[in-house]
Design a protein around this motif. Structure first.
Motif, PDB file in Angstrom:
ATOM      1  N   UNK A   1       0.855  -1.188   0.000  1.00 27.23           N
ATOM      2  CA  UNK A   1       0.000   0.000   0.000  1.00 27.23           C
ATOM      3  C   UNK A   1       0.892   1.240   0.000  1.00 27.23           C
ATOM      4  N   UNK A   2       0.398   2.362  -0.524  1.00 25.16           N
ATOM      5  CA  UNK A   2       1.233   3.564  -0.627  1.00 25.16           C
ATOM      6  C   UNK A   2       1.839   4.006   0.701  1.00 25.16           C
TER       7      UNK A   2
ATOM      8  N   UNK B   1       8.432   1.611  -2.205  1.00 24.91           N
ATOM      9  CA  UNK B   1       9.108   1.543  -3.508  1.00 24.91           C
ATOM     10  C   UNK B   1      10.144   0.417  -3.541  1.00 24.91           C
ATOM     11  N   UNK B   2      10.879   0.252  -2.450  1.00 22.01           N
ATOM     12  CA  UNK B   2      11.876  -0.820  -2.410  1.00 22.01           C
ATOM     13  C   UNK B   2      11.193  -2.183  -2.476  1.00 22.01           C
ATOM     14  N   UNK B   3      10.081  -2.321  -1.759  1.00 20.73           N
ATOM     15  CA  UNK B   3       9.338  -3.578  -1.802  1.00 20.73           C
ATOM     16  C   UNK B   3       8.783  -3.827  -3.194  1.00 20.73           C
ATOM     17  N   UNK B   4       8.298  -2.763  -3.852  1.00 19.56           N
ATOM     18  CA  UNK B   4       7.765  -2.928  -5.206  1.00 19.56           C
ATOM     19  C   UNK B   4       8.860  -3.382  -6.156  1.00 19.56           C
ATOM     20  N   UNK B   5      10.050  -2.849  -5.987  1.00 18.00           N
ATOM     21  CA  UNK B   5      11.169  -3.280  -6.840  1.00 18.00           C
ATOM     22  C   UNK B   5      11.426  -4.779  -6.649  1.00 18.00           C
ATOM     23  N   UNK B   6      11.376  -5.238  -5.400  1.00 18.29           N
ATOM     24  CA  UNK B   6      11.577  -6.671  -5.143  1.00 18.29           C
ATOM     25  C   UNK B   6      10.428  -7.485  -5.731  1.00 18.29           C
ATOM     26  N   UNK B   7       9.197  -6.979  -5.622  1.00 19.40           N
ATOM     27  CA  UNK B   7       8.037  -7.655  -6.213  1.00 19.40           C
ATOM     28  C   UNK B   7       8.219  -7.798  -7.726  1.00 19.40           C
ATOM     29  N   UNK B   8       8.684  -6.722  -8.362  1.00 18.76           N
ATOM     30  CA  UNK B   8       8.869  -6.780  -9.817  1.00 18.76           C
ATOM     31  C   UNK B   8       9.903  -7.830 -10.204  1.00 18.76           C
TER      32      UNK B   8
ATOM     33  N   UNK C   1       3.025   4.856  -7.308  1.00 16.55           N
ATOM     34  CA  UNK C   1       2.929   5.093  -5.866  1.00 16.55           C
ATOM     35  C   UNK C   1       1.477   5.178  -5.393  1.00 16.55           C
ATOM     36  N   UNK C   2       0.547   5.037  -6.309  1.00 14.10           N
ATOM     37  CA  UNK C   2      -0.876   5.134  -5.962  1.00 14.10           C
ATOM     38  C   UNK C   2      -1.525   3.759  -6.036  1.00 14.10           C
ATOM     39  N   UNK C   3      -2.687   3.638  -5.420  1.00 12.31           N
ATOM     40  CA  UNK C   3      -3.407   2.368  -5.455  1.00 12.31           C
ATOM     41  C   UNK C   3      -2.726   1.321  -4.594  1.00 12.31           C
ATOM     42  N   UNK C   4      -2.729   0.083  -5.043  1.00 13.79           N
ATOM     43  CA  UNK C   4      -2.095  -1.023  -4.316  1.00 13.79           C
ATOM     44  C   UNK C   4      -1.468  -1.978  -5.314  1.00 13.79           C
ATOM     45  N   UNK C   5      -0.469  -2.694  -4.852  1.00 19.14           N
ATOM     46  CA  UNK C   5       0.180  -3.725  -5.663  1.00 19.14           C
ATOM     47  C   UNK C   5       0.010  -5.065  -4.953  1.00 19.14           C
ATOM     48  N   UNK C   6      -0.345  -6.080  -5.707  1.00 18.64           N
ATOM     49  CA  UNK C   6      -0.601  -7.407  -5.139  1.00 18.64           C
ATOM     50  C   UNK C   6       0.235  -8.430  -5.881  1.00 18.64           C
ATOM     51  N   UNK C   7       1.065  -9.152  -5.139  1.00 14.52           N
ATOM     52  CA  UNK C   7       1.882 -10.221  -5.718  1.00 14.52           C
ATOM     53  C   UNK C   7       1.320 -11.566  -5.289  1.00 14.52           C
ATOM     54  N   UNK C   8       0.822 -12.316  -6.249  1.00 21.32           N
ATOM     55  CA  UNK C   8       0.320 -13.660  -5.974  1.00 21.32           C
ATOM     56  C   UNK C   8       1.478 -14.663  -5.965  1.00 21.32           C
ATOM     57  N   UNK C   9       1.272 -15.764  -5.280  1.00 20.05           N
ATOM     58  CA  UNK C   9       2.330 -16.761  -5.149  1.00 20.05           C
ATOM     59  C   UNK C   9       2.690 -17.411  -6.485  1.00 20.05           C
TER      60      UNK C   9
ATOM     61  N   UNK D   1      -1.501  -4.318 -10.365  1.00 22.62           N
ATOM     62  CA  UNK D   1      -1.625  -2.956  -9.854  1.00 22.62           C
ATOM     63  C   UNK D   1      -3.105  -2.619  -9.819  1.00 22.62           C
ATOM     64  N   UNK D   2      -3.625  -2.392  -8.604  1.00 22.47           N
ATOM     65  CA  UNK D   2      -5.054  -2.182  -8.389  1.00 22.47           C
ATOM     66  C   UNK D   2      -5.280  -0.815  -7.738  1.00 22.47           C
ATOM     67  N   UNK D   3      -6.533  -0.516  -7.451  1.00 17.52           N
ATOM     68  CA  UNK D   3      -6.871   0.671  -6.682  1.00 17.52           C
ATOM     69  C   UNK D   3      -6.564   0.425  -5.200  1.00 17.52           C
ATOM     70  N   UNK D   4      -6.724   1.471  -4.395  1.00 13.33           N
ATOM     71  CA  UNK D   4      -6.605   1.293  -2.955  1.00 13.33           C
ATOM     72  C   UNK D   4      -7.677   0.299  -2.489  1.00 13.33           C
ATOM     73  N   UNK D   5      -7.403  -0.481  -1.425  1.00 15.54           N
ATOM     74  CA  UNK D   5      -8.338  -1.545  -1.016  1.00 15.54           C
ATOM     75  C   UNK D   5      -9.783  -1.082  -0.833  1.00 15.54           C
ATOM     76  N   UNK D   6      -9.994   0.086  -0.217  1.00 16.90           N
ATOM     77  CA  UNK D   6     -11.362   0.566   0.009  1.00 16.90           C
ATOM     78  C   UNK D   6     -12.074   0.812  -1.316  1.00 16.90           C
TER      79      UNK D   6
END
Length: 400
Positions: free
Chosen positions: A32-33, A39-46, A97-105, A111-116
């Protein structure tokens, strides 16, 4: 005897599972933003992702139209309005940096919207049939599902309708013969049913809270299932074992948790029952039918007798009764069930469970029979079949 034989069969099948088969996935990871080091976590996710799908802009367009449905009347201005809505949503942030990122197993990164916003968008087409208040109560509900061949479709149906907190239990793994009624794939044969259903829920809502108990319901389950602060608001019973069905009812009685259950008893024919232990802690299991039959016969019932006693004989098709008896004698491969009937049961269970979540009255038992509406000669066909069923039940000693 019947249940022991089935356990033995499942144990042998588990031992024969090929190496690399039956691998479970697991819960998705979310960024989540506001998360530290997002950003560091997103880089690892990518780096870990096998495939990246950026749904942010298409979802943002949908979200804008949910909030402003009248925009659809002026198609010429949609693009400009989306650009303005996007600027406001980003509020000076970069899109990643907006919305949410979800990494499935399985390596899929979304890349989605914010959870709400994601939840409100996903359930927006419920509104009109649900009020916003009802949707909120559904969202906050905790639902336990015990037994996931039939119960799995009940769980995913409720997830689609907006339930976000689940407890799933089943001791079994997916077999090829389950695919006639359990929505999965051959590549998942050998995977725990709890994992298969949890993954389906996370595919619908990656932010859902899902607790899995892959050993099934039994002694020792109650501490986790009925933990203070997280006990279910309703329990859906779709288990095979009579012992487990009775034991979970005793636990629900103690903890004042209502039970909803189903029997898919033919082609397009389901029996739906509920026991409102939240209102009446003394209500008898299965409306007292097993206890009544045991008093009548002056002895405990076996598995076949118990299950058939639960079903109202006026609605029991001969084909189902005969095939069930044969399956339990190992004359047939297993208990006969159909995907279409399971789907009917799932819809009926979801509606019944939601009535309970809204603290509405529920008819303790009802039947849905498609043939009653679809067969123009239903009366004659039902009378003939009912006569055969009565003779069959007399042969088992369950009717005079």
């Amino acid at each position: 005897m019947v249940e022991n034989a089935r356990m033995l069969e499942r144990s042998i099948l588990g031992a024969l599972q090929p190496e690399g088969g039956g691998v479970a996935s697991g819960a998705p990871q979310v960024i989540l933003p506001a998360d530290p080091d997002a950003r560091a976590r997103l880089a690892r996710f990518r780096e870990a992702a096998g495939r990246v799908v950026d749904l942010f802009d298409p979802l943002l367009m949908e979200w804008m139209l949910v909030l402003n449905p009248h925009y659809k009347l002026d198609a010429a201005r949609l693009e400009a309005r989306l650009a303005e809505f996007r600027r406001e949503y980003l509020a000076g942030r970069e899109p990643e940096d907006a919305g949410s990122w979800v990494l499935y197993a399985n390596g899929l990164l979304l890349h989605l919207l914010e959870p709400e916003h994601q939840y409100l968008l996903r359930t927006s087409r419920n509104i009109g049939l649900f009020t916003a208040e009802e949707q909120g109560r559904v969202r906050q509900a905790r639902v336990a599902v015990a037994g996931l061949s039939v119960g799995g479709m009940c769980a995913t149906t409720l997830a689609m309708e907006g339930v976000t907190r689940f407890y799933l239990t089943d001791f079994d793994k997916l077999a090829c013969s389950n695919l006639n009624r359990l929505a999965s794939s051959l590549s998942r044969v050998g995977v725990d049913k709890t994992d298969i259903v949890a993954e389906k829920i996370w595919d619908i809502d990656p932010f859902a809270e899902v607790v899995v108990a892959p050993n099934g319901y039994g002694p020792g389950s109650d501490g986790e299932l009925f933990r203070e602060g997280s006990k279910p608001d309703v329990l859906i019973d779709a288990m095979d074992s009579i012992e487990a069905k009775i034991a979970v009812r005793e636990a629900c009685r103690r903890h004042r948790v209502p039970v909803v259950w189903m029997m898919d008893i033919g082609d397009g024919l389901v029996q739906i029952g509920s026991e409102r232990y939240d209102r009446d802690g003394s209500y008898p299991a299965f409306h007292g039918r097993i206890a009544d039959m045991e008093r009548r016969l002056a002895r405990p019932l076996d598995y076949v007798e118990s299950l058939l006693s639960i079903i109202d004989v006026d609605h029991l098709p001969h084909r189902f009764a005969d095939s069930f008896d044969r399956a339990c004698k190992s004359e047939w491969p297993g208990i006969s069930q159909l995907a279409g009937t399971v789907s009917i049961a799932a819809g009926a269970i979801a509606r019944t469970a939601r009535r309970i979540l809204m603290d509405e009255d529920v008819t303790p038992e009802f039947f849905i029979d498609v043939d009653e509406k679809a067969d123009p000669a239903y009366g004659a066909h039902h009378a003939s079949d009912h006569a055969r069923t009565r003779e069959f039940m007399k042969g088992l000693g369950l009717m005079d």
